[in-house]
Design an enzyme around this catalytic site. Structure first.
Site, PDB file in Angstrom:
ATOM      1  N   HIS A   1       0.521  -3.185   4.484  1.00 58.16           N
ATOM      2  CA  HIS A   1       1.870  -3.760   4.416  1.00 58.16           C
ATOM      3  C   HIS A   1       2.547  -3.680   5.788  1.00 58.16           C
ATOM      4  O   HIS A   1       3.189  -4.639   6.245  1.00 58.16           O
ATOM      5  CB  HIS A   1       2.709  -2.989   3.400  1.00 58.16           C
ATOM      6  CG  HIS A   1       2.387  -3.273   1.974  1.00 58.16           C
ATOM      7  ND1 HIS A   1       2.308  -4.542   1.443  1.00 58.16           N
ATOM      8  CD2 HIS A   1       2.123  -2.426   0.935  1.00 58.16           C
ATOM      9  CE1 HIS A   1       2.024  -4.481   0.152  1.00 58.16           C
ATOM     10  NE2 HIS A   1       1.899  -3.214  -0.174  1.00 58.16           N
TER      11      HIS A   1
ATOM     12  N   GLU B   1      -0.858   1.186   2.400  1.00 62.09           N
ATOM     13  CA  GLU B   1       0.510   1.054   2.921  1.00 62.09           C
ATOM     14  C   GLU B   1       0.522   0.543   4.357  1.00 62.09           C
ATOM     15  O   GLU B   1       1.421  -0.198   4.758  1.00 62.09           O
ATOM     16  CB  GLU B   1       1.242   2.395   2.810  1.00 62.09           C
ATOM     17  CG  GLU B   1       1.390   2.929   1.395  1.00 62.09           C
ATOM     18  CD  GLU B   1       2.137   1.990   0.470  1.00 62.09           C
ATOM     19  OE1 GLU B   1       2.878   1.100   0.959  1.00 62.09           O
ATOM     20  OE2 GLU B   1       1.978   2.128  -0.762  1.00 62.09           O
TER      21      GLU B   1
END
Length: 777
Positions: A566, A563
């Site tokens: 991202h 994550e």
């Protein structure tokens, strides 16, 4: 963002595909290392005081006081967002401001000067709407207050419907056509501006703007219908399946573990059948440990059952998408959805999947034969009995992922400190704790991290909502709340000519106040920028005085690295236009930076960053290879193929049957037989969020594996290599052809065209050394 297994339901509802609506978010290769430094950089940059502060804050017990709804500081420090009712006011003001800007763009043909501003104004229009829609998406998924969630749902629906109308706005399309047909105007556009203009152009045409009025209206209504059916499908996909009825005699031989013993005692004491729900701890125990085949078969059937209503809902969704595609002259929804992706067409996806299948099948067959031998020995059968779907976990019990070397327990603060040190070594970027004002966040758990570049200063902010709580959805996700874009050349004064009355003026003032928050001038760069704001949502265990700091399991460390890949794409992807900023890029490219981040956890050099004192990792190897990984990869390929079938012209045939299509696929290309009476496809939540693009995760796994092996693996902290990845990939977001980015990064010019052979070549790249076979989005 997204999800750890194919059965996860996509929590983040997908907006329509056009940029006004979509606010989310090598044939020949030189096998050469691209680092330009003449010496290795295995000695990492030491931990800083900011790194130590991260550990101290994230590892201490958290307070649980609620944020005051009456605080003068609103969400994300927006003074307009101190109550859910004001959020609705903001949405109304934003729509009115968007209508005013739409009028200005439509009338740009009356002034040659205005034609030069059309692309910028289209991007502004998209940004002002996406800023509110993306915030609504976050709030409706994470806010603990039901009133906030209710208002966010209303705001989301209202503005998405407005975007559906803009998608088919003939006046906007005609002005853009004038711009793109004027040589002088086109010549004045930067490369990024031209790419942004073409994105708008393609999305207009994808939305049927050339259709007659009645058919355009049909496009809008179909788009809204698809969103509505999609939500219904996701709700049904997440429903618990009915229990399996297990006889006490069927639990003979269950392992003498705590759970196994309790199950046997319960069955013996009651002498009645046990009702075991799919997905429960009891079900997992039986599937991995019950020597008898029958209870495992019953649970598999129960877990993969569907009602007629659930199948009907999915097929309504697929046919509605097929209708939408045909309305705009496409053969299928896949043809419509893939035109602007790296794959370009369903045929190219097939080239990729076929090549990947050819590469994977031999490994998967060998693994399956090993399971068959285990079953043969267990049941004393003739050679090579068939492995059934309910045998997979018993003869090859799933093992949690483990680090490549033995590590001490990793606290949440330690992992964030390691991430900050990794980013500083690679990119000159660090994470720094930032004060949170009362009312700025939706829960007291939320922490704010400032992302700081050593040259450019603050790049943006990451809000981290890290701990599980009652009512919070499960899983991990990355939300883009605000994209980076240049703002000093907005020419907002030009909008004033289209303000008609005091009501317009008030609405514009409200919406502008929301837009202008957090803008900053970047040292060394021309202009004023809107820094990105993203939110990282996880469900880790909260630290407490009794249990101490949060200790992350290895799969949680992998998820966090994924994550944060991202997040850094959003932070570093600084572009002048928000439509191409950070993760606003092709669906089949967006997972590359996040999957690559997982590979860094293969390196002992990187793992040494978890030690604040800089001690090298010297422990014995702890890594093990999952013998069934190739079987799972084969299954993922089948699911990607099923996604293509479900979005092909076949779905429009009167006799289309999604269950029969699933059975045919497994009978013709599967390794483990299809089980009659099952219809697992109704739990395939990604069919909504990633319709026709489910192949993307496998595709980016293959590219990330090649990038890791060829560029980073030999010297993972090399600053020159990090800067190259930063400048070749991360900085461009979606403003550059991803095939050209991959081609330049891997020094593979034959890949730049992104043709069918390039897709097939990616399919032939090895991905079996992936650090994880789960799909985290």
């Amino acid at each position: 963002m997204l999800a750890k297994t194919t059965k996860d339901v996509l929590r983040k509802a997908v907006k329509p595909p056009f940029r006004f609506r979509g606010c989310l978010y090598a044939k020949r290769e030189a096998a050469t290392h691209l680092a330009t430094s003449t010496s290795l950089s295995n000695v990492p940059v030491p931990a800083s005081a900011d790194d130590a502060a991260i550990i101290d804050d994230l590892d201490k017990p958290y307070s649980s006081y609620p944020s005051s709804p009456l605080s003068p500081t609103g969400l994300f420090r927006h003074r307009l967002l101190t109550s859910p009712r004001e959020f609705k006011v903001l949405a109304e003001a934003t729509q009115r401001r968007a209508e005013i800007l739409t009028e200005r763009i439509v009338r740009a043909g009356e002034s040659r000067e205005e034609l030069y501003k059309v692309v910028k104004n289209l991007d502004r229009l998209s940004d002002m709407l996406c800023g509110v829609i993306d915030l609504a998406e976050l709030i409706r998924n994470t806010h603990p207050d039901a009133s906030w969630v209710q208002h966010a749902e209303s705001v989301y629906d209202q503005l998405c419907q407005f975007m559906n109308v803009l998608n088919t706005h003939v006046g906007l399309y005609e002005v853009l056509r004038i711009v793109l047909s004027d040589p002088d105007v086109v010549k004045s556009l930067s490369t990024e501006a031209r790419e942004t203009a073409l994105i708008f152009w393609r999305d207009f045409e994808k939305s049927g703007v050339n259709l007659p009025p009645s058919q355009r209206d049909r496009f809008v209504s179909l788009s809204s219908e698809i969103l509505s059916i999609g939500r219904e499908f996701l709700m049904e996909a997440s429903k618990a399946r009915p229990p399996a009825r297990i006889r006490p005699s069927e639990l003979r031989g269950l392992k003498d573990t705590g759970m196994g013993t309790r199950l046997r005692l319960q069955a013996t004491a009651t002498q009645r059948d046990l009702l075991v729900y799919p997905g429960s701890l009891q079900a997992q125990m039986i599937m991995t440990s019950a020597p008898e085949e029958e209870p495992r078969r019953k649970l598999y059937m129960a877990a993969n059952s569907s009602s007629e209503e659930q199948v009907h809902t999915l097929e309504r969704l697929l046919r509605a998408r097929g209708d939408l595609a045909r309305l705009v002259g496409k053969d299928s929804f896949a043809h419509m959805a893939l035109a602007d992706k790296m794959a370009k067409s369903p045929e190219n996806v097939r080239y990729f999947l076929d090549a990947l299948m050819d590469h994977t099948r031999p490994y998967a067959r060998r693994a399956l034969r090993a399971l068959s031998l285990r079953k043969q020995a267990h049941l004393n059968t003739p050679p090579f009995p068939t492995i059934q779907a309910w045998d997979r976990d018993y003869y090859c019990p799933p093992e949690p992922p483990a680090p490549p070397v033995s590590l001490p327990p990793l606290t949440l603060g330690t992992v964030f400190m390691g991430l900050s040190r990794l980013f500083r070594n690679l990119y000159g970027v660090t994470l720094r704790l930032s004060d949170v004002a009362s009312g700025e966040v939706w829960h007291s758990d939320v922490r704010k991290l400032e992302v700081v570049d050593e040259k450019d200063g603050t790049l943006g902010w990451i809000y981290a909502d890290l701990f599980a709580r009652r009512g919070k959805p499960s899983g991990a996700a990355h939300y883009t709340v605000r994209c980076s874009r240049r703002t000093d050349d907005d020419d907002e004064a030009g909008d004033n000519a289209f303000i008609r009355n005091d009501g317009d003026r008030h609405a514009v003032e409200i919406a502008r106040s929301f837009d202008s928050a957090h803008r900053a001038r970047i040292p060394g760069q021309e202009g004023m920028y809107q820094p990105p704001v993203v939110v990282l949502v996880c469900e880790f265990t909260r630290p407490s005085p009794r249990s101490g700091p949060t200790i992350l399991a290895w799969h949680e460390v992998l998820t966090l690295f994924h994550e944060m890949g991202h997040a850094m794409h959003s932070m570093i992807g600084r572009t002048e236009y928000q439509n191409v900023s950070g993760t606003r890029c092709a669906t089949d490219f967006v997972e590359l930076p996040s999957i690559l981040m997982e590979h860094f956890l293969n390196s002992p050099t990187v793992l040494s960053l978890f030690d604040i004192n800089g001690n090298p990792i010297r422990q014995a190897a702890n890594h093990h290879e999952d013998p069934c990984r190739s079987i799972d990869t084969h299954t993922q390929i089948l699911l990607a193929a099923l996604d293509q079938i479900y979005h092909s012209p076949a779905v429009m045939h009167e006799d289309f049957d999604s269950t029969a299509a699933l059975a045919r696929l497994y009978e013709t290309r599967g390794l483990i037989p299809y089980v009659p009476g099952t219809s697992w496809q109704t739990q395939f939540g990604h069919l909504f969020g990633y319709g026709a693009t489910y192949y993307s995760y496998l595709f980016d796994r293959a590219i990330a594996s090649r990038v890791w092996r060829n560029i980073f693996s030999h010297d993972p902290l090399n600053r020159d290599t990090g800067e190259r990845f930063k400048s070749e990939v991360l900085r461009h977001g979606g403003a550059k052809d991803p095939w050209k980015m991959v081609s330049a990064l891997l020094n593979a010019p034959a890949m730049a065209s992104g043709d069918a052979e390039a897709m097939a070549e990616v399919g032939r790249w090895k991905i079996e050394d992936e650090v994880s076979n789960s799909a985290r989005h």
